[in-house]
Design a protein around this motif. Structure first.
Motif, PDB file in Angstrom:
ATOM      1  N   THR A 205      10.955   5.846   8.561  1.00  0.00           N
ATOM      2  CA  THR A 205      11.077   7.183   7.957  1.00  0.00           C
ATOM      3  C   THR A 205       9.735   7.785   7.573  1.00  0.00           C
ATOM      4  O   THR A 205       9.687   8.928   7.106  1.00  0.00           O
ATOM      5  N   GLU A 206       8.650   7.031   7.718  1.00  0.00           N
ATOM      6  CA  GLU A 206       7.306   7.514   7.378  1.00  0.00           C
ATOM      7  C   GLU A 206       7.209   8.012   5.928  1.00  0.00           C
ATOM      8  O   GLU A 206       6.379   8.861   5.610  1.00  0.00           O
ATOM      9  N   CYS A 207       8.074   7.501   5.076  1.00  0.00           N
ATOM     10  CA  CYS A 207       8.054   7.835   3.648  1.00  0.00           C
ATOM     11  C   CYS A 207       8.183   9.334   3.382  1.00  0.00           C
ATOM     12  O   CYS A 207       7.549   9.872   2.469  1.00  0.00           O
ATOM     13  N   VAL A 208       8.992  10.012   4.177  1.00  0.00           N
ATOM     14  CA  VAL A 208       9.259  11.426   3.932  1.00  0.00           C
ATOM     15  C   VAL A 208      10.730  11.594   3.562  1.00  0.00           C
ATOM     16  O   VAL A 208      11.567  10.737   3.835  1.00  0.00           O
ATOM     17  N   ASP A 209      11.035  12.700   2.912  1.00  0.00           N
ATOM     18  CA  ASP A 209      12.422  13.078   2.659  1.00  0.00           C
ATOM     19  C   ASP A 209      12.944  13.804   3.895  1.00  0.00           C
ATOM     20  O   ASP A 209      12.548  14.944   4.171  1.00  0.00           O
ATOM     21  N   ILE A 210      13.790  13.143   4.655  1.00  0.00           N
ATOM     22  CA  ILE A 210      14.302  13.708   5.907  1.00  0.00           C
ATOM     23  C   ILE A 210      15.490  14.614   5.622  1.00  0.00           C
ATOM     24  O   ILE A 210      16.424  14.202   4.928  1.00  0.00           O
ATOM     25  N   ALA A 238       1.510   8.005 -15.418  1.00  0.00           N
ATOM     26  CA  ALA A 238       0.805   7.844 -14.151  1.00  0.00           C
ATOM     27  C   ALA A 238      -0.308   6.810 -14.256  1.00  0.00           C
ATOM     28  O   ALA A 238      -0.552   6.037 -13.316  1.00  0.00           O
ATOM     29  N   ARG A 239      -0.977   6.766 -15.422  1.00  0.00           N
ATOM     30  CA  ARG A 239      -2.090   5.814 -15.584  1.00  0.00           C
ATOM     31  C   ARG A 239      -1.635   4.364 -15.548  1.00  0.00           C
ATOM     32  O   ARG A 239      -2.456   3.446 -15.452  1.00  0.00           O
ATOM     33  N   ASN A 240      -0.327   4.135 -15.640  1.00  0.00           N
ATOM     34  CA  ASN A 240       0.228   2.775 -15.592  1.00  0.00           C
ATOM     35  C   ASN A 240       0.602   2.338 -14.181  1.00  0.00           C
ATOM     36  O   ASN A 240       0.981   1.182 -13.988  1.00  0.00           O
ATOM     37  N   TRP A 241       0.482   3.240 -13.192  1.00  0.00           N
ATOM     38  CA  TRP A 241       1.036   2.956 -11.867  1.00  0.00           C
ATOM     39  C   TRP A 241       0.016   3.169 -10.752  1.00  0.00           C
ATOM     40  O   TRP A 241      -0.710   4.168 -10.723  1.00  0.00           O
ATOM     41  N   GLY A 242       0.000   2.200  -9.814  1.00  0.00           N
ATOM     42  CA  GLY A 242      -0.785   2.318  -8.593  1.00  0.00           C
ATOM     43  C   GLY A 242       0.077   1.977  -7.402  1.00  0.00           C
ATOM     44  O   GLY A 242       1.182   1.427  -7.540  1.00  0.00           O
ATOM     45  N   ILE A 243      -0.413   2.262  -6.217  1.00  0.00           N
ATOM     46  CA  ILE A 243       0.329   1.970  -4.989  1.00  0.00           C
ATOM     47  C   ILE A 243      -0.660   1.629  -3.885  1.00  0.00           C
ATOM     48  O   ILE A 243      -1.719   2.267  -3.770  1.00  0.00           O
ATOM     49  N   ILE A 244      -0.347   0.611  -3.092  1.00  0.00           N
ATOM     50  CA  ILE A 244      -1.231   0.146  -2.026  1.00  0.00           C
ATOM     51  C   ILE A 244      -0.379  -0.278  -0.834  1.00  0.00           C
ATOM     52  O   ILE A 244       0.769  -0.708  -0.994  1.00  0.00           O
ATOM     53  N   GLY A 245      -0.926  -0.149   0.370  1.00  0.00           N
ATOM     54  CA  GLY A 245      -0.213  -0.593   1.562  1.00  0.00           C
ATOM     55  C   GLY A 245      -1.157  -0.707   2.737  1.00  0.00           C
ATOM     56  O   GLY A 245      -2.305  -0.242   2.687  1.00  0.00           O
ATOM     57  N   ASN A 246      -0.684  -1.352   3.795  1.00  0.00           N
ATOM     58  CA  ASN A 246      -1.475  -1.473   5.015  1.00  0.00           C
ATOM     59  C   ASN A 246      -0.776  -0.755   6.162  1.00  0.00           C
ATOM     60  O   ASN A 246       0.456  -0.720   6.236  1.00  0.00           O
ATOM     61  N   SER A 247      -1.559  -0.145   7.052  1.00  0.00           N
ATOM     62  CA  SER A 247      -1.035   0.543   8.224  1.00  0.00           C
ATOM     63  C   SER A 247      -0.051   1.635   7.810  1.00  0.00           C
ATOM     64  O   SER A 247      -0.423   2.535   7.066  1.00  0.00           O
ATOM     65  N   THR A 248       1.213   1.561   8.252  1.00  0.00           N
ATOM     66  CA  THR A 248       2.201   2.555   7.820  1.00  0.00           C
ATOM     67  C   THR A 248       2.318   2.567   6.306  1.00  0.00           C
ATOM     68  O   THR A 248       2.427   3.628   5.674  1.00  0.00           O
ATOM     69  N   GLY A 249       2.289   1.386   5.687  1.00  0.00           N
ATOM     70  CA  GLY A 249       2.321   1.318   4.230  1.00  0.00           C
ATOM     71  C   GLY A 249       1.106   1.975   3.601  1.00  0.00           C
ATOM     72  O   GLY A 249       1.190   2.537   2.505  1.00  0.00           O
ATOM     73  N   TYR A 251      -0.536   4.611   4.930  1.00  0.00           N
ATOM     74  CA  TYR A 251      -0.259   6.049   5.005  1.00  0.00           C
ATOM     75  C   TYR A 251       0.693   6.454   3.885  1.00  0.00           C
ATOM     76  O   TYR A 251       0.480   7.463   3.194  1.00  0.00           O
ATOM     77  N   CYS A 252       1.753   5.663   3.698  1.00  0.00           N
ATOM     78  CA  CYS A 252       2.727   5.975   2.654  1.00  0.00           C
ATOM     79  C   CYS A 252       2.078   5.985   1.278  1.00  0.00           C
ATOM     80  O   CYS A 252       2.342   6.872   0.455  1.00  0.00           O
ATOM     81  N   ALA A 253       1.236   4.993   1.004  1.00  0.00           N
ATOM     82  CA  ALA A 253       0.599   4.909  -0.304  1.00  0.00           C
ATOM     83  C   ALA A 253      -0.260   6.139  -0.578  1.00  0.00           C
ATOM     84  O   ALA A 253      -0.192   6.739  -1.662  1.00  0.00           O
ATOM     85  N   LEU A 254      -1.073   6.526   0.395  1.00  0.00           N
ATOM     86  CA  LEU A 254      -1.924   7.703   0.211  1.00  0.00           C
ATOM     87  C   LEU A 254      -1.094   8.972   0.082  1.00  0.00           C
ATOM     88  O   LEU A 254      -1.383   9.849  -0.742  1.00  0.00           O
ATOM     89  N   SER A 267      -4.200   5.159  -5.557  1.00  0.00           N
ATOM     90  CA  SER A 267      -3.525   4.873  -4.291  1.00  0.00           C
ATOM     91  C   SER A 267      -4.532   4.289  -3.313  1.00  0.00           C
ATOM     92  O   SER A 267      -5.631   4.830  -3.155  1.00  0.00           O
ATOM     93  N   ALA A 268      -4.147   3.208  -2.637  1.00  0.00           N
ATOM     94  CA  ALA A 268      -5.052   2.547  -1.691  1.00  0.00           C
ATOM     95  C   ALA A 268      -4.378   2.394  -0.339  1.00  0.00           C
ATOM     96  O   ALA A 268      -3.259   1.882  -0.246  1.00  0.00           O
ATOM     97  N   GLY A 269      -5.045   2.847   0.712  1.00  0.00           N
ATOM     98  CA  GLY A 269      -4.538   2.736   2.080  1.00  0.00           C
ATOM     99  C   GLY A 269      -5.434   1.834   2.908  1.00  0.00           C
ATOM    100  O   GLY A 269      -6.577   2.191   3.201  1.00  0.00           O
ATOM    101  N   LEU A 270      -4.932   0.650   3.276  1.00  0.00           N
ATOM    102  CA  LEU A 270      -5.686  -0.272   4.122  1.00  0.00           C
ATOM    103  C   LEU A 270      -5.347   0.021   5.578  1.00  0.00           C
ATOM    104  O   LEU A 270      -4.188  -0.055   5.978  1.00  0.00           O
ATOM    105  N   SER A 271      -6.356   0.374   6.370  1.00  0.00           N
ATOM    106  CA  SER A 271      -6.149   0.723   7.783  1.00  0.00           C
ATOM    107  C   SER A 271      -5.089   1.805   7.932  1.00  0.00           C
ATOM    108  O   SER A 271      -4.238   1.757   8.821  1.00  0.00           O
ATOM    109  N   ALA A 272      -5.134   2.772   7.063  1.00  0.00           N
ATOM    110  CA  ALA A 272      -4.108   3.822   7.062  1.00  0.00           C
ATOM    111  C   ALA A 272      -4.364   4.835   8.163  1.00  0.00           C
ATOM    112  O   ALA A 272      -5.475   4.972   8.685  1.00  0.00           O
TER     113      ALA A 272
END
Length: 373
Positions: A205-210, A238-249, A251-254, A267-272
């Motif tokens: 779903t690429e982390c979108v609202d379809i 917001a200061r309590n929360w972060g998000i990270i992922g690789n590849s598709t994850g 992209y989703c994180a960013l 937010s951290a995107g590894l190889s995004a």
């Protein structure tokens, strides 16, 4: 036996060796031109090749954990049984249910105050209607009396597509790395919420609202933080929360961080990558609505929407990654009040080996931008 079982790999590899030996031994007897001899030669060659390819495939999967189970390999959705906890004070809200626990693979992992604990949970999205399994890593400090009244920062950790949450435990070793960083004094204790972005399998779903489909962005931006905050000692700001992922994850994180700075501070995107994929695995994500396609393009968002807050970390390599140029463009387009950081390796491909080099500094970076209170 499971797909990633060492026993399965050993049996298949032994079968390949046995078939090769049988081929060498029987070949002189099958050298005649009769139909039976030709059929025997073809059969031995095909069987040997099949076992050889299966051995290589299983070895590669065990190393990189592309698929965690036979059902995952064949695209079958696995329904989870749900057991609610009501008596031990553990997680149990209408939005989340714990269905099991396991010990982290760290020193003292059998004792929560020494090694922490990993909960296997099912999160039920109140707004999105999505239900997804996840793993929640609780650091040792969570169970110690001196931290009993403290809240902890939380980091959502996402796999690529079509990865499994087990990849984050076994292949990328997030709990072990977080534990090591804290012991080394490089990071603060954080709760990790680990799952795959494929919340409507097998669809990407690429982390979108379809439209008229899975509301994946709503799930990650609203439902997931709400469910975790209700069940664990995690702050709601917001200061309590972060998000990270690789590849598709990644992209989703960013994307989630860019669109929801009121929920995720870092937010951290590894190889995004930076624009939603559209291919047979995604189906029709936008139903012809260009404004939705534009919104899923991170470069377009940075160029056309007012600057938002939040901090972003992106990673790439000068050799081996295909996102070097687009990552440099993303860095150039991030404007204040947002902040951007990067990890640029000299070389490194789009694989677990590269991401394991990036995860320790990425967790340190997230730790430095999140607050426990």
């Amino acid at each position: 036996m499971g797909l990633t079982s060492k026993v399965v790999l050993a049996v298949v590899a032994a079968s390949a060796v046995a078939l090769f030996a049988a081929t060498v031994w029987l070949w002189p007897r099958l050298a005649r031109r009769s139909a039976a001899a030709v059929t025997g030669r073809v059969g031995l060659l095909l069987a040997t090749q099949l076992m050889l390819f299966a051995s290589v495939g299983l070895a590669a999967n065990n190393a990189f954990l592309f698929y965690g189970s036979w059902a995952d390999l064949f695209g079958q959705k696995q329904e989870l049984g749900v057991v609610s906890d009501h008596t031990d004070g553990g997680p149990g809200s209408r939005n989340m249910t714990r269905i099991g626990t396991q010990r982290p693979d760290v020193p003292g992992g059998g004792v929560p105050t020494a090694g922490g604990r990993i909960d296997k949970v099912v999160v039920s999205g109140r707004l999105s209607g999505i239900e997804s399994p996840a793993y929640v890593y609780l650091p040792p400090e969570y169970f110690r009396s001196e931290y009993a009244k403290r809240t902890f920062p939380a980091v959502v950790v996402l796999t690529g597509y079509p990865g499994t949450a087990e990849n984050l435990l076994k292949g990328l070793r997030y709990p072990q790395t977080a534990h090591e960083r804290v012991k080394a004094g490089k990071a603060q204790p954080m709760i990790l919420v680990m799952l795959r972005p494929t919340v409507a399998p097998p669809r990407d779903t690429e982390c979108v609202d379809i439209p008229k489909g899975p509301q994946t962005e709503t799930f990650f931006a609203k439902d997931l933080p709400e469910a975790i905050s209700q069940s664990y000692r995690v702050g709601k700001q917001a200061r309590n929360w972060g998000i990270i992922g690789n590849s598709t994850g990644g992209y989703c994180a960013l994307k989630i961080g860019l669109h929801h700075p009121d929920r995720y501070a870092a937010s951290a995107g590894l190889s995004a990558y930076y624009k939603a994929a559209e291919d047979p695995t995604t189906g029709d994500l936008f139903h012809g609505r260009q404004e939705l396609r534009d919104r899923a393009d991170l470069m377009w968002t940075l160029e056309n929407r007012p600057p938002s807050g939040g901090s972003f970390l992106v990673t790439t390599s000068r050799q081996g990654e295909g996102n070097l140029r687009s990552t440099m463009r993303f860095i150039d387009k991030v404007k204040a009040p947002a902040q951007v950081s990067s990890i640029v390796l000299d070389s490194g491909g789009h694989n677990f080996t590269t991401w394991r080099r990036e995860i320790p500094p990425a967790l340190e970076w997230l730790s430095g931008r999140l607050s426990a209170q």
